[in-house]
Scaffold this active site. Structure first.
Site, PDB file in Angstrom:
ATOM      1  CG  HIS A 105      22.815   7.798 -16.014  1.00  0.00           C
ATOM      2  ND1 HIS A 105      21.708   6.836 -15.869  1.00  0.00           N
ATOM      3  CD2 HIS A 105      22.928   8.366 -17.018  1.00  0.00           C
ATOM      4  CE1 HIS A 105      21.398   6.689 -17.044  1.00  0.00           C
ATOM      5  NE2 HIS A 105      21.831   7.573 -17.761  1.00  0.00           N
ATOM      6  CB  CYS A 116      23.640   4.173 -21.690  1.00  0.00           C
ATOM      7  SG  CYS A 116      22.414   4.974 -22.661  1.00  0.00           S
ATOM      8  CG  HIS A 150      25.124   9.199 -20.827  1.00  0.00           C
ATOM      9  ND1 HIS A 150      25.326   8.113 -20.110  1.00  0.00           N
ATOM     10  CD2 HIS A 150      23.594   9.158 -20.714  1.00  0.00           C
ATOM     11  CE1 HIS A 150      24.335   7.168 -20.042  1.00  0.00           C
ATOM     12  NE2 HIS A 150      23.157   7.899 -20.580  1.00  0.00           N
ATOM     13  CG  HIS A 206      19.599  11.381 -19.588  1.00  0.00           C
ATOM     14  ND1 HIS A 206      19.449  11.081 -20.843  1.00  0.00           N
ATOM     15  CD2 HIS A 206      20.275  10.336 -19.135  1.00  0.00           C
ATOM     16  CE1 HIS A 206      19.825   9.926 -21.180  1.00  0.00           C
ATOM     17  NE2 HIS A 206      20.471   9.310 -20.071  1.00  0.00           N
ATOM     18  CG  HIS A 233      23.786  20.788 -12.284  1.00  0.00           C
ATOM     19  ND1 HIS A 233      22.634  21.249 -12.624  1.00  0.00           N
ATOM     20  CD2 HIS A 233      24.167  21.200 -13.690  1.00  0.00           C
ATOM     21  CE1 HIS A 233      22.398  21.786 -13.735  1.00  0.00           C
ATOM     22  NE2 HIS A 233      23.442  22.039 -14.605  1.00  0.00           N
ATOM     23  CD  GLU A 237      17.319   7.957 -19.915  1.00  0.00           C
ATOM     24  OE1 GLU A 237      17.427   7.287 -18.734  1.00  0.00           O
ATOM     25  OE2 GLU A 237      17.595   7.226 -20.868  1.00  0.00           O
TER      26      GLU A 237
END
Length: 149
Positions: A16, A25, A29, A31, A75, A136
């Protein structure tokens, strides 16, 4: 009969970006999310029922969460559809990437609210969603509790 809470944990990988954010952020990137789903209800008391003693079959809960959350978000890359990231999203889609456009900034806080709505609508009437925990990172998570709503 006593109310019992049961919890099932899930994991998925999602990318995201937080448009307009003033830190790292804002960049795309990903998680390794961990989602804990806790429901509450009374165990089945009918001795002739194959699910006797269960609040809900863990397999049934897994089907709901897998189809509504894991299979869709694993994914994938999530962007707020009301930001310029839409252009990037279209480019990624054109290159065969799985992209999800949402109505909100894709923070853990907003995602956990979205997930609660998606899960609740599929639970049997006698089972209530008690809480969700969306982790996260190893040290950061958001929690949703039905009692707070």
């Amino acid at each position: 009969m006593s109310k019992i809470r049961i919890t099932k944990q899930f994991s998925f990988e999602t990318g995201h970006a937080l448009y307009g954010y003033d830190g790292k952020c804002r960049n795309v990137h990903g998680h390794s999310y961990k989602l804990s789903v806790c429901v509450i209800g009374e165990p089945i008391t009918d001795k002739d029922n194959v699910k006797f003693g269960m609040v809900i079959d863990f397999g049934d809960l897994k089907k709901i969460v897998k189809s509504e959350i894991v299979d869709k978000f694993d994914h994938a890359t999530v962007f707020n559809k009301n930001t310029p990231h839409v252009e990037l999203a279209e480019e990624l889609k054109n290159r065969g990437h799985h992209v999800i456009l949402v109505e909100y900034q894709p923070t853990s806080e907003n995602m956990v609210v979205d997930f609660a709505k998606k899960i609740q609508k599929h639970l049997p009437d006698h089972i209530k969603l008690h809480s969700l925990k969306l982790q996260e990172t190893e040290s950061s998570f958001a929690e949703w509790f039905a009692s707070d709503q």
